[in-house]
Motif scaffolding. Structure first.
Motif, PDB file in Angstrom:
ATOM      1  N   ARG A   4       0.818  -1.207   0.000  1.00 15.99           N
ATOM      2  CA  ARG A   4       0.000   0.000   0.000  1.00 15.99           C
ATOM      3  C   ARG A   4       0.853   1.258   0.000  1.00 15.99           C
ATOM      4  O   ARG A   4       0.360   2.355  -0.079  1.00 15.99           O
ATOM      5  CB  ARG A   4      -0.915   0.028   1.233  1.00 15.99           C
ATOM      6  CG  ARG A   4      -2.014  -0.981   1.149  1.00 15.99           C
ATOM      7  CD  ARG A   4      -3.059  -0.474   0.216  1.00 15.99           C
ATOM      8  NE  ARG A   4      -4.086  -1.483   0.068  1.00 15.99           N
ATOM      9  CZ  ARG A   4      -4.804  -1.616  -1.005  1.00 15.99           C
ATOM     10  NH1 ARG A   4      -4.602  -0.848  -2.042  1.00 15.99           N
ATOM     11  NH2 ARG A   4      -5.723  -2.527  -1.072  1.00 15.99           N
ATOM     12  N   PHE A  32       0.033  -7.413 -12.121  1.00 20.16           N
ATOM     13  CA  PHE A  32      -1.130  -6.653 -11.665  1.00 20.16           C
ATOM     14  C   PHE A  32      -0.625  -5.546 -10.751  1.00 20.16           C
ATOM     15  O   PHE A  32       0.185  -5.787  -9.862  1.00 20.16           O
ATOM     16  CB  PHE A  32      -2.099  -7.554 -10.891  1.00 20.16           C
ATOM     17  CG  PHE A  32      -3.184  -6.772 -10.199  1.00 20.16           C
ATOM     18  CD1 PHE A  32      -3.088  -6.495  -8.851  1.00 20.16           C
ATOM     19  CD2 PHE A  32      -4.273  -6.293 -10.902  1.00 20.16           C
ATOM     20  CE1 PHE A  32      -4.063  -5.748  -8.201  1.00 20.16           C
ATOM     21  CE2 PHE A  32      -5.253  -5.564 -10.271  1.00 20.16           C
ATOM     22  CZ  PHE A  32      -5.153  -5.288  -8.906  1.00 20.16           C
ATOM     23  N   TRP A  33      -1.072  -4.347 -11.008  1.00 21.83           N
ATOM     24  CA  TRP A  33      -0.703  -3.204 -10.174  1.00 21.83           C
ATOM     25  C   TRP A  33      -1.968  -2.504  -9.747  1.00 21.83           C
ATOM     26  O   TRP A  33      -2.826  -2.192 -10.571  1.00 21.83           O
ATOM     27  CB  TRP A  33       0.184  -2.236 -10.955  1.00 21.83           C
ATOM     28  CG  TRP A  33       0.565  -1.020 -10.178  1.00 21.83           C
ATOM     29  CD1 TRP A  33       1.562  -0.917  -9.248  1.00 21.83           C
ATOM     30  CD2 TRP A  33      -0.036   0.281 -10.248  1.00 21.83           C
ATOM     31  NE1 TRP A  33       1.612   0.359  -8.744  1.00 21.83           N
ATOM     32  CE2 TRP A  33       0.639   1.115  -9.333  1.00 21.83           C
ATOM     33  CE3 TRP A  33      -1.087   0.814 -10.980  1.00 21.83           C
ATOM     34  CZ2 TRP A  33       0.300   2.445  -9.159  1.00 21.83           C
ATOM     35  CZ3 TRP A  33      -1.421   2.145 -10.793  1.00 21.83           C
ATOM     36  CH2 TRP A  33      -0.721   2.943  -9.894  1.00 21.83           C
ATOM     37  N   GLU A  34      -2.114  -2.293  -8.471  1.00 18.19           N
ATOM     38  CA  GLU A  34      -3.245  -1.552  -7.941  1.00 18.19           C
ATOM     39  C   GLU A  34      -2.726  -0.202  -7.484  1.00 18.19           C
ATOM     40  O   GLU A  34      -1.708  -0.121  -6.781  1.00 18.19           O
ATOM     41  CB  GLU A  34      -3.870  -2.290  -6.761  1.00 18.19           C
ATOM     42  CG  GLU A  34      -5.074  -1.581  -6.193  1.00 18.19           C
ATOM     43  CD  GLU A  34      -5.695  -2.338  -5.013  1.00 18.19           C
ATOM     44  OE1 GLU A  34      -5.104  -3.348  -4.569  1.00 18.19           O
ATOM     45  OE2 GLU A  34      -6.740  -1.909  -4.553  1.00 18.19           O
ATOM     46  N   ASN A  35      -3.412   0.843  -7.881  1.00 17.42           N
ATOM     47  CA  ASN A  35      -2.990   2.193  -7.545  1.00 17.42           C
ATOM     48  C   ASN A  35      -2.968   2.381  -6.027  1.00 17.42           C
ATOM     49  O   ASN A  35      -4.011   2.349  -5.375  1.00 17.42           O
ATOM     50  CB  ASN A  35      -3.938   3.201  -8.190  1.00 17.42           C
ATOM     51  CG  ASN A  35      -3.483   4.631  -8.003  1.00 17.42           C
ATOM     52  OD1 ASN A  35      -2.665   4.943  -7.155  1.00 17.42           O
ATOM     53  ND2 ASN A  35      -4.029   5.511  -8.822  1.00 17.42           N
ATOM     54  N   ARG A  43     -12.720   4.334  -2.823  1.00 12.68           N
ATOM     55  CA  ARG A  43     -13.315   2.996  -2.889  1.00 12.68           C
ATOM     56  C   ARG A  43     -14.809   3.045  -2.559  1.00 12.68           C
ATOM     57  O   ARG A  43     -15.618   2.419  -3.224  1.00 12.68           O
ATOM     58  CB  ARG A  43     -12.600   2.053  -1.933  1.00 12.68           C
ATOM     59  CG  ARG A  43     -11.280   1.558  -2.465  1.00 12.68           C
ATOM     60  CD  ARG A  43     -10.694   0.468  -1.566  1.00 12.68           C
ATOM     61  NE  ARG A  43      -9.361   0.172  -2.011  1.00 12.68           N
ATOM     62  CZ  ARG A  43      -8.279   0.835  -1.642  1.00 12.68           C
ATOM     63  NH1 ARG A  43      -8.380   1.845  -0.811  1.00 12.68           N
ATOM     64  NH2 ARG A  43      -7.093   0.502  -2.104  1.00 12.68           N
TER      65      ARG A  43
END
Length: 175
Positions: A4, A32-35, A43
């Motif tokens: 995170r 896979f990359w989550e901002n 969210r």
């Protein structure tokens, strides 16, 4: 699973230890990359949107109904009636990527009729409003042929001429 922390964007999978996103991309590995800058407020807002697969299906159906109209109105730019951008091979070297990796560029800058993805979204909203006006004028719009006939009819053209469209954007829509 991603860290995170924006400063240390790492990817890990059960099969291998954590690697940086950049290292995985350079190695041409699925990544896979989550901002990490997405906040809980973001969210919550996204979860509150009442969108579903049905909305996607409805949008695809509308684009299909409009294909003959688009083809008729812009035969030289979009004979197929589908506003799509091409994937084009990128022949130049990209620093950090192996030379043997196939590189493609999605040419959204060359979209027919509307010229950009943002403009395509605005164009879609105009199409949705035109379809609504056609229905309000008593026209049948449930099939591509019926919609095309309705929108090109003098009655609907007259009804549409009584409407205006205002477009607001945080960026260049190209409209």
């Amino acid at each position: 699973v991603l860290s995170r922390s924006p400063a240390s964007a790492m990817v890990s999978t059960p099969a291998q230890p954590s690697q940086s996103v950049e290292d995985r991309l350079r190695a041409a590995e699925p990544t896979f990359w989550e901002n990490p800058w997405v906040t809980n407020d973001t969210r919550k807002a996204l979860q509150a949107l009442e969108l579903s697969g049905k909305d996607l299906d409805a949008a695809q159906d509308r684009w299909a109904r409009f294909a003959p109209v688009i083809s008729e109105l812009w035969p030289n730019q979009c004979a197929s009636g589908r506003i799509r951008s091409a994937l084009q091979p990128l022949r130049m070297a990209v620093p950090g990527l192996p030379k043997n990796v196939k590189k493609l560029v999605k040419r959204d800058d060359a979209l027919p009729v509307c010229a950009s993805v943002k403009a395509r979204g605005g164009f879609y909203e105009v199409l949705a409003r035109a379809e609504e006006v056609a229905r309000q004028s008593g026209q049948t719009t449930d099939s591509p042929v019926a919609l095309c006939s309705a929108l090109l009819s003098d009655e609907v053209k007259q009804a549409l001429s009584e409407h205006e469209v205002a477009v607001g954007s945080t960026g260049n829509l190209g409209m």
